[in-house]
Design an enzyme around this catalytic site. Structure first.
Site, PDB file in Angstrom:
ATOM      1  N   ARG A 199     -27.807  -4.361 -39.719  1.00 58.28           N
ATOM      2  CA  ARG A 199     -28.655  -3.231 -40.095  1.00 58.28           C
ATOM      3  C   ARG A 199     -27.979  -1.903 -39.769  1.00 58.28           C
ATOM      4  O   ARG A 199     -28.210  -0.897 -40.434  1.00 58.28           O
ATOM      5  CB  ARG A 199     -30.009  -3.319 -39.376  1.00 58.28           C
ATOM      6  CG  ARG A 199     -30.870  -4.495 -39.821  1.00 58.28           C
ATOM      7  CD  ARG A 199     -32.322  -4.335 -39.367  1.00 58.28           C
ATOM      8  NE  ARG A 199     -32.456  -4.348 -37.914  1.00 58.28           N
ATOM      9  CZ  ARG A 199     -32.639  -5.448 -37.181  1.00 58.28           C
ATOM     10  NH1 ARG A 199     -32.661  -6.638 -37.771  1.00 58.28           N
ATOM     11  NH2 ARG A 199     -32.778  -5.368 -35.870  1.00 58.28           N
ATOM     12  N   SER A 229     -30.808 -20.444 -34.302  1.00 59.69           N
ATOM     13  CA  SER A 229     -31.925 -19.702 -33.736  1.00 59.69           C
ATOM     14  C   SER A 229     -33.160 -20.596 -33.741  1.00 59.69           C
ATOM     15  O   SER A 229     -33.638 -20.986 -34.799  1.00 59.69           O
ATOM     16  CB  SER A 229     -32.191 -18.416 -34.535  1.00 59.69           C
ATOM     17  OG  SER A 229     -33.177 -17.634 -33.903  1.00 59.69           O
ATOM     18  N   ASN A 248     -36.905 -21.947 -28.179  1.00 57.95           N
ATOM     19  CA  ASN A 248     -36.810 -22.889 -27.056  1.00 57.95           C
ATOM     20  C   ASN A 248     -38.032 -22.824 -26.144  1.00 57.95           C
ATOM     21  O   ASN A 248     -38.337 -23.788 -25.447  1.00 57.95           O
ATOM     22  CB  ASN A 248     -35.508 -22.697 -26.278  1.00 57.95           C
ATOM     23  CG  ASN A 248     -35.292 -21.277 -25.832  1.00 57.95           C
ATOM     24  OD1 ASN A 248     -36.120 -20.400 -26.068  1.00 57.95           O
ATOM     25  ND2 ASN A 248     -34.164 -21.020 -25.185  1.00 57.95           N
ATOM     26  N   CYS A 249     -38.736 -21.697 -26.117  1.00 62.65           N
ATOM     27  CA  CYS A 249     -39.954 -21.613 -25.304  1.00 62.65           C
ATOM     28  C   CYS A 249     -41.068 -22.503 -25.850  1.00 62.65           C
ATOM     29  O   CYS A 249     -42.023 -22.818 -25.141  1.00 62.65           O
ATOM     30  CB  CYS A 249     -40.454 -20.171 -25.234  1.00 62.65           C
ATOM     31  SG  CYS A 249     -39.297 -19.042 -24.408  1.00 62.65           S
ATOM     32  N   ILE A 252     -15.586  -6.334 -24.558  1.00 60.80           N
ATOM     33  CA  ILE A 252     -16.406  -7.548 -24.502  1.00 60.80           C
ATOM     34  C   ILE A 252     -17.744  -7.206 -23.854  1.00 60.80           C
ATOM     35  O   ILE A 252     -17.794  -6.673 -22.733  1.00 60.80           O
ATOM     36  CB  ILE A 252     -15.705  -8.671 -23.705  1.00 60.80           C
ATOM     37  CG1 ILE A 252     -14.354  -9.009 -24.345  1.00 60.80           C
ATOM     38  CG2 ILE A 252     -16.591  -9.913 -23.643  1.00 60.80           C
ATOM     39  CD1 ILE A 252     -13.560 -10.064 -23.594  1.00 60.80           C
ATOM     40  N   ALA A 278     -21.888  -8.632 -23.041  1.00 56.70           N
ATOM     41  CA  ALA A 278     -22.588  -9.884 -22.732  1.00 56.70           C
ATOM     42  C   ALA A 278     -24.077  -9.623 -22.580  1.00 56.70           C
ATOM     43  O   ALA A 278     -24.487  -8.561 -22.093  1.00 56.70           O
ATOM     44  CB  ALA A 278     -22.033 -10.522 -21.459  1.00 56.70           C
ATOM     45  N   GLY A 298     -28.271 -11.778 -22.288  1.00 61.88           N
ATOM     46  CA  GLY A 298     -29.044 -13.006 -22.163  1.00 61.88           C
ATOM     47  C   GLY A 298     -28.985 -13.650 -20.791  1.00 61.88           C
ATOM     48  O   GLY A 298     -28.689 -13.016 -19.779  1.00 61.88           O
ATOM     49  N   TYR A 350     -63.297  -1.269 -23.648  1.00 60.41           N
ATOM     50  CA  TYR A 350     -64.436  -1.981 -23.065  1.00 60.41           C
ATOM     51  C   TYR A 350     -65.526  -2.209 -24.098  1.00 60.41           C
ATOM     52  O   TYR A 350     -65.978  -1.297 -24.788  1.00 60.41           O
ATOM     53  CB  TYR A 350     -65.028  -1.196 -21.882  1.00 60.41           C
ATOM     54  CG  TYR A 350     -66.442  -1.637 -21.540  1.00 60.41           C
ATOM     55  CD1 TYR A 350     -66.692  -2.964 -21.176  1.00 60.41           C
ATOM     56  CD2 TYR A 350     -67.510  -0.759 -21.620  1.00 60.41           C
ATOM     57  CE1 TYR A 350     -67.983  -3.392 -20.889  1.00 60.41           C
ATOM     58  CE2 TYR A 350     -68.805  -1.165 -21.330  1.00 60.41           C
ATOM     59  CZ  TYR A 350     -69.041  -2.488 -20.974  1.00 60.41           C
ATOM     60  OH  TYR A 350     -70.312  -2.904 -20.697  1.00 60.41           O
ATOM     61  N   LYS A 386     -65.754  -1.390 -15.431  1.00 62.87           N
ATOM     62  CA  LYS A 386     -64.708  -1.289 -14.414  1.00 62.87           C
ATOM     63  C   LYS A 386     -63.817  -2.516 -14.583  1.00 62.87           C
ATOM     64  O   LYS A 386     -64.155  -3.608 -14.147  1.00 62.87           O
ATOM     65  CB  LYS A 386     -65.319  -1.226 -13.012  1.00 62.87           C
ATOM     66  CG  LYS A 386     -66.021   0.074 -12.702  1.00 62.87           C
ATOM     67  CD  LYS A 386     -66.435   0.167 -11.237  1.00 62.87           C
ATOM     68  CE  LYS A 386     -67.609  -0.751 -10.954  1.00 62.87           C
ATOM     69  NZ  LYS A 386     -68.165  -0.543  -9.572  1.00 62.87           N
TER      70      LYS A 386
END
Length: 834
Positions: free
Chosen positions: A21, A38, A41-42, A278, A280, A282, A426, A434
């Site tokens: 992009r 991709s 994994n969660c 380089i 990195a 994650g 609320y 509250k």
């Protein structure tokens, strides 16, 4: 510009898309060792149970789709095996064919993630032992489930993945055990907050071993044996390792890129490594914790995505963006509860040498008068200047919203007083006028301005254990609440009558107040401090937090592995859909109260009755409780218990080795102290034979659970039962020392039985049978009596004869003589001599 990205999933794939992009002309090469560039994994644990039905739902994007949209040269099944930093070349290998080749780069991004911890334990290569880190791991587990239909699973590790896997295996109708080496699961939570989750896991019939570790695995024909350091052996048809992860730094380390003190790749604020070309991101990198300023490892998907986006901008536009660190906001679903946290917890603050204050509040997820409000337990940590250091929330609804608000407050550098002024949405179905966040801010602000001083459960428990404090412990709840259980040595003075009892308190001695959640304790605090009391503190979180924290956290040995039978899938589906096996009884009874369920499976008498008693205490009149137990005598016992306590038995059903009972709450169960005097039970415990002691303990616990006051008079050999295992060394005459050497040290070391003793072999055999059948130990039964308010009396004359001193007895024992016994017996409807 040519950019190579090593690793896909969160950080790498996000960076690749962002680079495109930013720069339509860039040459982008993304390397992924696995098949999928991709994936979510969660979400992997939730496919195990079928909560996420389709496997393809976990695939965020495919290689062809990503290539078509972003024009990225994607190479899956390809591994980066070396970096030539001088010539700016990466050595690649096709993992399918084994072919190796070089690719040059202008900029390189490392996003290799983390690798699961897999200790070198004997037997760990068993085909029944699995990890869960990627799609391939999940596929192997799903294949094993389909082919072998496992009944028993052991999950090693009580972190996020471990709890998620355990829940989803349970939902798959697999009996599940968690083994955790620490004294709690979910270490981002403080102990008393994790205790809430422990309680919920026990209610869900998850077997929980704490402070225990795996030593080895041994395959048998039909199962695998898991050996624990405690000496226990667990049977498993499936084992899942969820011990944790560590940064994958093999490639970086071999290339001479600097690693940090945590073992992760060291990066600067622009996410550059020690090589300026380089970058990195994650799970492989160490980050700055935003509050402590220390370097830490925080393997979370949210930060990895943000880092990937920022590294992409810096590689394309120069180092224009600065990563400000990771706060560590996270959340976990644990069955019906959410456990969420942000910032630092107590252990981390202590390790970072940061002084802190804290408060615990229990509030509703929305207005209490609107149906469905659930409790949120919220812990707030802050400095004496009001700076927010962290927060934790546990609840069935709304914990995520509150932690997100506090996480935003920390990021915006708001203080605890600012929390009181937050204007949050609320309406009765969604919140309260509250909000729980406002309430936490109120309590913390009162602590800071000295209008409210708190005491934590740990400090109170320590003070009670020393017995040296002149503290006045006052329970300001109602008499009915007090009768259903309180903190030992507490005196009950209802807050509404406190002003009329001020002259009964010593204004010069410390006072500790508590109620159920802390509010009435605060009101009592304000009353006392305005009447001249200067040493007053209120228990943070009230009796609710204290009871959770001091309760037994683990529940080992609830499964009989030899006789375990797989849960009926139709029964599981009925539970999920709300269908109930006793619906006919519901219709017949005309009941409209809320239905609650309780599992007492694996407990032996009096365990199911005691557990039912406690559960019924928490219900409102008219509410229903469905209890399932494996004790075949439960149906008979529950009828007697219900008749005694005034509750209704609507149905009793025995099927497939389980007894299912439906109860209706008719009236509040009377506290033991309120029972009629002639309904009291008194036992004389004369013997230390294991079988006789067990009989006395079971009878006493059963009577206590039915609301009877209970007194036990320990005399002669029976004194061995109430000796403490950690008794102090005392100077005694020679004869007394001889007695101490020959006698059992405590209830769990009674070494004879009255019949077929066989020089102590009989007692060992009985213990083995008790263990196999899930019968509580004498020590546990004795502790249940203490916790339940039974009166324990040691005979003074017998103590003198046996050479036993008061300091050698467990807490809660009174010293008395024959007159004390006769007094108790005179008020009793039943007196037994054992």
């Amino acid at each position: 510009m040519k950019i190579i990205i090593v690793g896909g999933v969160a950080g790498g794939a996000t960076a690749a898309a962002r680079i495109r992009r930013n720069d339509e002309t860039a040459e982008i090469l993304m390397i992924e060792r696995g098949q999928y560039i991709s994936f979510a994994n969660c979400g992997l644990p939730y496919h195990i149970s079928g909560m996420i039905e389709e496997r393809e739902q976990l695939l965020v994007t495919s290689e062809p789709a990503f290539t078509e949209r972003y024009r990225v040269d994607v190479r899956s099944h390809t591994e980066a095996i070396a970096i030539d930093r001088k010539n700016k070349v990466v050595r690649l290998r096709n993992v399918t064919s084994g072919d190796e080749y070089d690719e040059s780069y202008d900029k390189l991004l490392l996003s290799p993630g983390a690798e699961p911890v897999r200790p070198k334990l004997p037997g760990i290569d068993s085909p029944r032992v699995f990890g869960l880190r990627n799609i391939a791991d999940m596929d192997r587990i799903m294949t094993h489930l389909a082919q072998h239909n496992p009944r028993r699973a052991v999950v090693i590790g009580g972190g996020f993945i471990g709890i998620e896997v355990a829940e989803n295996l349970h939902e798959k109708a697999v009996f599940t055990t968690i083994v955790e080496g620490c004294d709690q699961i979910l270490t981002p939570l403080d102990y008393e907050m994790a205790a809430i989750v422990h309680s919920h896991m026990r209610d869900k019939n998850i077997e929980l071993y704490l402070e225990d570790k795996v030593e080895q695995f041994e395959d048998k024909d039909s199962h695998t044996v898991v050996y624990l350091s405690s000496g226990r052996r667990l049977q498993a048809d499936l084992v899942v390792l969820a011990i944790g992860v560590r940064p994958e730094t093999t490639l970086a380390r071999a290339a001479g890129i600097d690693l940090g003190s945590t073992g992760g790749i060291r990066v600067n604020s622009h996410l550059q490594t020690s090589d300026p070309d380089i970058y990195a991101v994650g799970d492989a990198i160490e980050v700055t914790q935003t509050i402590s300023g220390q370097q830490v490892l925080i393997p979370l998907a949210g930060p990895a995505n943000r880092q990937g986006r920022m590294a992409a901008d810096n590689m394309v536009f120069g180092n224009s963006k600065t990563y400000r660190g990771t706060q560590g906001t996270s959340i976990l679903k644990a069955f019906d509860l959410a456990a969420a946290t942000t910032g630092l917890n107590e252990k981390q603050l202590v390790a970072a040498d940061i002084p802190f204050l804290s408060c615990i509040t229990h509030s509703g997820s929305h207005a209490s008068y609107y149906p469905g409000a659930k409790q949120i337990s919220l812990k707030l940590l802050f400095t004496d200047k009001g700076e927010i250091l962290g927060a934790q929330a546990v609840g069935a609804d709304g914990a995520d919203k509150r932690i997100d608000v506090i996480a935003t407050a920390i990021h915006g550098k708001l203080n605890v007083e600012d929390l009181t002024e937050l204007e949050l949405a609320y309406a009765p179905p969604y919140g309260s006028a509250k909000d729980p966040v406002n309430i936490a801010g109120y309590v913390a602000t009162n602590v800071l301005n000295k209008s409210h001083e708190l005491i934590e459960w740990k400090e109170l428990r320590a003070a009670l254990e020393t017995k040296e404090s002149d503290m006045q412990l006052i329970d300001v709840r109602t008499a009915e609440e007090f009768g259903f259980g309180s903190i030992p040595t507490a005196r009950n003075i209802d807050v509404n009558q406190l002003r009329e009892h001020l002259d009964e308190l010593d204004v010069n001695k410390p006072v500790v107040l508590f109620c159920q959640i802390g509010l009435r304790g605060y009101l009592a605090y304000r009353i006392l401090t305005q009447h001249g009391f200067t040493q007053v503190r209120n228990l943070s979180g009230g009796y609710k937090s204290y009871a959770w924290a001091v309760d037994k956290q683990a529940n080992p040995d609830i499964f009989d592995y030899e006789d375990i039978k797989r849960r009926d899938p139709e029964e599981i589906e009925a539970e999920r859909s709300g269908s109930c096996a006793v619906s006919a009884a519901l219709i017949a009874s005309g009941s409209t109260g809320e239905l609650h369920t309780l599992s007492a499976v694996g407990l032996q008498c009096p365990g199911p009755i005691m557990k039912t008693y406690k559960a019924m205490q928490a219900l409102d009149d008219g509410e229903l409780l469905e209890v399932t137990a494996s004790d075949p005598a439960f149906g008979r016992d529950i009828r007697a218990w219900a008749k005694k306590t005034g509750n209704d038995v609507l149905s009793v059903k025995a099927e497939k080795g389980l007894v299912t009972v439906l109860l209706r709450k008719v009236a509040a169960v009377a506290a033991p102290a309120a029972a009629e005097s002639l309904d009291k039970l008194t036992l004389v415990v004369f013997s230390d034979d294991l079988d006789k002691v067990m009989a006395s303990m079971i009878i006493a616990n059963g009577a206590l659970s039915m609301g009877k006051p209970v007194s036990l008079f320990f005399t002669f050999w029976g004194l061995d039962v109430i000796r403490r295992v950690d008794a102090p060394h005392l100077n005694k005459p020679m004869m007394d020392r001889m007695f101490s050497t020959m006698l059992p040290s405590d209830a769990d070391h009674l070494n004879t039985i009255s019949k077929m003793d066989m020089h102590g072999l009989g007692a060992k055999m009985i213990r083995k049978v008790m263990h196999d059948k899930g019968v509580e130990t004498p020590g546990h039964l004795l502790q249940s009596l203490v916790d339940g308010g039974a009166q324990l009396i040691a005979c003074q004359m017998s103590m003198d004869v046996m050479g036993i001193q008061a300091e050698e007895l467990i807490d809660g024992v009174e010293i008395g003589g024959v007159a004390a016994f006769l007094g108790e017996a005179g008020e009793s409807g039943t007196t037994l001599f054992i």
